[in-house]
Write an enzyme that holds these catalytic residues in place. Structure first.
Site, PDB file in Angstrom:
ATOM      1  N   GLU A  71      -7.496   5.393   0.524  1.00  0.00           N
ATOM      2  CA  GLU A  71      -7.967   6.906   1.151  1.00  0.00           C
ATOM      3  C   GLU A  71      -9.399   7.006   1.284  1.00  0.00           C
ATOM      4  OE1 GLU A  71      -6.579   6.271  -1.578  1.00  0.00           O
ATOM      5  OE2 GLU A  71      -6.981   8.035  -3.130  1.00  0.00           O
ATOM      6  N   HIS A 131       5.316   9.387   1.600  1.00  0.00           N
ATOM      7  CA  HIS A 131       4.302   8.631   2.205  1.00  0.00           C
ATOM      8  C   HIS A 131       3.916   8.618   3.702  1.00  0.00           C
ATOM      9  CE1 HIS A 131       2.792   5.957  -0.863  1.00  0.00           C
ATOM     10  NE2 HIS A 131       3.949   6.112  -1.612  1.00  0.00           N
TER      11      HIS A 131
END
Lengths: 383, 394
Positions: B303, B272
């Site tokens: 995203e 991450h």
């Protein structure tokens, strides 16, 4: 209340600020004109005063009040315009500052509470206006006070030029000066204290909200990544000092992308919010922390918790989630599952390692079919 | 000089914001001691001068001097305690009360002693109270404030009943209407300057802190913390405004939606933190590729990013999207010793008739098609009512 006032001030247009200053100050000008006028009207009192000085002061305050009214008339139609009003701001700051100073000087700046009133004016000013016009106003008020002192030192006029010793005598005209003094003292102090709590109170409430906002996730209200990392850091430190157990749990919603694609972002948001609620109901103790790390990833910090107990919490979360139905209306109903990686700190792991270990467990849960909990069994060895 | 002042001010701001009991007490003592010493010094000077000492009430002169000396000694002790505990972050209520109450009440009694209505002692007292209120939360000052009110009312009452003269420390009040003695002139002006100047400086400081925090608050509420871009809520507001403006002016307006290709895979294979790094770098690219005051670049979710480009037609918007994908292609990311590349897919739509929601939908569809076409693609079309034809493809 501070919130409301703060929002009002934040939203106020420059013209509104000027108007507000005019609205607040005009009644005070009228009050002092009335007070000084009373002294002039009563013949008994008038004899004990230098009436011309007092008249001059009344005239100055009258001008200030009239200018205020003129500004109100000028700005009222433009009150909702967003463009800055530098000239009006500068004018009102000067008018109010010099107006109140001309109220203070005839009675003596240092021996009445007039100076407290001046401080109150400053407190409102800095709250309402930008620094530059306020500095200009502040300097001109101080120049006026300084000039007055120079005049006194040169013997051009007396200190407290409106008063005579008779004002202080316990004679029949004594009441007027006592009244003015009391009004200045009580009024000055009470309004100043109110204003200061306003100034400092709004500062407090804003720093509070700022801290809250920068530490919480906007959508779910849980702690955000920053708060999570910060707390985890201190907990790890405490853990390595005191040796109390510490568990870290990473939770990721399964196939969340699919939820978003099939049911829309709104439904996806609803899933995240529900998940956040379940998480915060799972952690009871105030030392535990539930956080949203981003996207569909959540985390728990469980201090003073053994692995077995943390496992129980994860199981409870999964059970509660299994009872939840999402969707409906036009789309079909669906359920959401989570994959969980759990790790207990054994001391010595730095923050990055601990998170990486939890992440590995989470990855393992994902790759072995999702909807399960994977635990780092004992030091180094996975399970 | 300016830098040092700024550093000092930011230290003061941290003191007010963090409000650690030990350091707050220390600051209060550091601020109060000079004033108390000044008062004491001036009174000592007057007491030692045969011409000046009659200005003070003889029976009170030495007791008040001793009281001031012991107050100063007490505060010095408390200061030493606070200094030793300055790293202590826990609440130290006792320390606060032991500092605040003697300082506040001591100053108040001195003020009443000099005559609370006509001396500059008021200003001194005021600066003291303002500082306390900035350093401590209100609940810690309750005792002080209630006690102070009682002292004030009590002294008023005593004076009214003629049991205590007004300004009991002085032979007669500072000013009775006929000139002020040179001593009181000097005394008043010195105290006034010493108290009023720092106090007004403090007002300016508080207000500017307030102003700055207000702006920061607005910013935090509007930005996405990871990428520094506008957040979704603020973007939707902005979209609404621009849609109105577009409908009025009919100037071109375009929307670019982009999505990181295989972001999930980046997260899974590099962790991450690497994913976050990617998002932050893309945020920086978006910011530099758009016009700061005119365009809006936002993180739309996970995203997904979105750009709102006023005064830009389809062709221009496509150019922007190409600039961004090209800039991203230049970037190399590193995680765990591995390097990897990241690409973007983008869907572009030009708004027609102010219908930004439809354009948003078209841009999203184009993005989907770009993904279908094998990713790292840009697909652009004008958001005509229902017939959105893909115009160009790369």
């Amino acid at each position: 209340m501070y919130d409301l006032l703060g929002r009002f001030i934040t939203g106020a247009t420059p013209a509104w600020r000027v108007l507000l200053a005019a609205f607040i100050s005009t009644p005070f000008f009228l009050l002092f004109i009335g007070l000084y006028g009373m002294g002039l009207v009563d013949q008994e009192v008038r004899k004990t005063l230098h009436a011309d000085v007092l008249l001059g002061s009344i005239a100055a305050m009258g001008c200030a009040a009239l200018l205020n009214l003129a500004l109100i008339a000028h700005l009222w139609p433009r009150r909702n315009r967003l463009d800055p009003a530098p000239k009006a701001t500068l004018l009102i700051v000067q008018v109010i500052g010099l107006g109140f100073t001309s109220m203070a000087i005839p009675l003596g700046v240092f021996t009445t509470s007039a100076s407290v009133v001046l401080m109150g004016v400053l407190a409102v000013g800095v709250w309402l206006f930008e620094r530059r016009p306020m500095l200009v106003g502040y300097i001109s008020v101080n120049v006026l006070i300084l000039l007055n002192d120079v005049g006194i030192a040169q013997g051009w006029w007396n200190y407290a030029p409106a008063l005579t010793p008779l004002s202080y005598d316990e004679g029949p005209s004594h009441w007027w000066f006592m009244l003015v003094r009391e009004v200045l003292f009580v009024g000055g102090w009470t309004s100043l204290i109110l204003l200061l709590s306003l100034l400092i109170g709004s500062l407090e409430s804003i720093t509070d909200r700022l801290a809250r906002l920068s530490n919480t996730d906007g959508l779910t209200g849980l702690a955000n990544r920053r708060a999570f990392l910060e707390l985890l850091g201190t907990e790890i430190e405490r853990h390595s000092r005191a040796g109390q157990p510490l568990c870290v749990v990473l939770i990721d919603a399964d196939h969340f992308k699919r939820v978003n694609d099939e049911h829309g972002h709104a439904e996806g948001d609803k899933v995240l919010i529900t998940l956040a609620q379940l998480l915060s109901s799972c952690v009871r103790s105030p030392t535990d922390l539930a956080a949203r790390l981003g996207g569909e990833e959540f985390a728990l910090i469980l201090p003073d918790t053994r692995r077995e107990h943390a496992m129980g919490i994860c199981m409870r979360l999964r059970r509660m989630l299994a009872e939840q139905d999402f969707g409906g209306k036009n789309g079909g109903r669906f359920q959401v599952t989570v994959s969980i990686g759990l790790v207990e700190s054994f001391g010595g792991q730095p923050l990055e390692t601990l998170i990486r270990q939890a992440d590995e467990q989470l990855y393992k849960a994902k790759s072995t079919g999702r909807d399960r909990v994977c635990v780092l069994a004992s030091e180094g060895a996975g399970a | 000089m300016k830098v040092r002042l700024a550093a000092w001010l930011s230290r003061m701001e941290r003191l007010i914001v963090n409000r650690r009991d030990s350091t707050s007490s220390l600051v209060l003592i550091e601020w109060s001691l000079p004033f108390l010493l000044l008062l004491l010094g001036m009174q000592l000077y007057a007491a030692s001068d045969a011409k000046l000492s009659p200005l003070y009430q003889e029976s009170w002169l030495w007791p008040t001097l001793w009281a001031q000396v012991s107050l100063i000694a007490w505060l010095v002790c408390m200061g030493a305690v606070a200094w030793c505990m300055r790293d202590n972050k826990r609440p130290l209520s006792w320390l606060v009360q032991l500092t605040v109450l003697p300082t506040g009440w001591g100053m108040l009694l001195l003020t009443v002693g000099h005559g609370q209505k006509d001396t500059t002692m008021c200003m001194l007292l005021l600066s003291e109270f303002v500082l306390m209120r900035s350093l401590f939360p209100l609940r810690q000052l309750k005792c002080l404030l209630v006690g102070s009110l009682l002292i004030l009312l009590g002294s008023e009452w005593l004076t009214m009943r003629n049991w205590m003269p007004y300004a009991p420390m002085l032979a007669e009040p500072l000013y009775r209407g006929y000139g002020m003695s040179w001593w009181w002139s000097l005394w008043s002006r010195t105290l006034y300057l010493c108290a009023a100047l720092p106090l007004s400086g403090w007002f300016f400081f508080l207000a500017s802190t307030l102003h700055r925090n207000r702006l920061a608050l607005e910013n935090v509420a509007r930005t996405d913390l990871l990428t520094g871009l506008t957040n979704r809520r603020e973007f939707m507001d902005r979209l609404e405004r621009e849609s109105h403006r577009h409908a009025r002016s009919l100037r071109p307006l375009s929307i670019v939606m982009c999505d990181v290709d295989h972001f999930k895979r980046i997260n899974d294979s590099h962790g991450h933190p690497a994913g976050d790094e990617v998002l932050a770098r893309i945020g920086a690219i978006l910011r530099t590729s758009t016009r700061a005051q005119i365009d809006a670049a936002a993180r739309y979710g996970g995203e997904e990013f979105v750009l709102l480009l006023p005064e830009t037609d389809l062709h221009g918007a496509r150019m922007v999207a190409e600039k961004i994908t090209a800039a991203l292609r230049q970037e190399t990311f590193r995680a765990d010793g591995q390097t990897f590349k990241v690409t973007l897919s983008a869907g572009v739509a030009e708004v027609v008739h102010g219908d930004t929601n439809w354009a948003l939908k078209v841009a999203d569809d184009n993005l989907y098609q770009a993904k279908q076409a094998g990713r790292d693609h840009i697909i652009a079309s004008v958001a005509h009512g229902l017939m959105s034809e893909p115009a160009t493809q790369r």
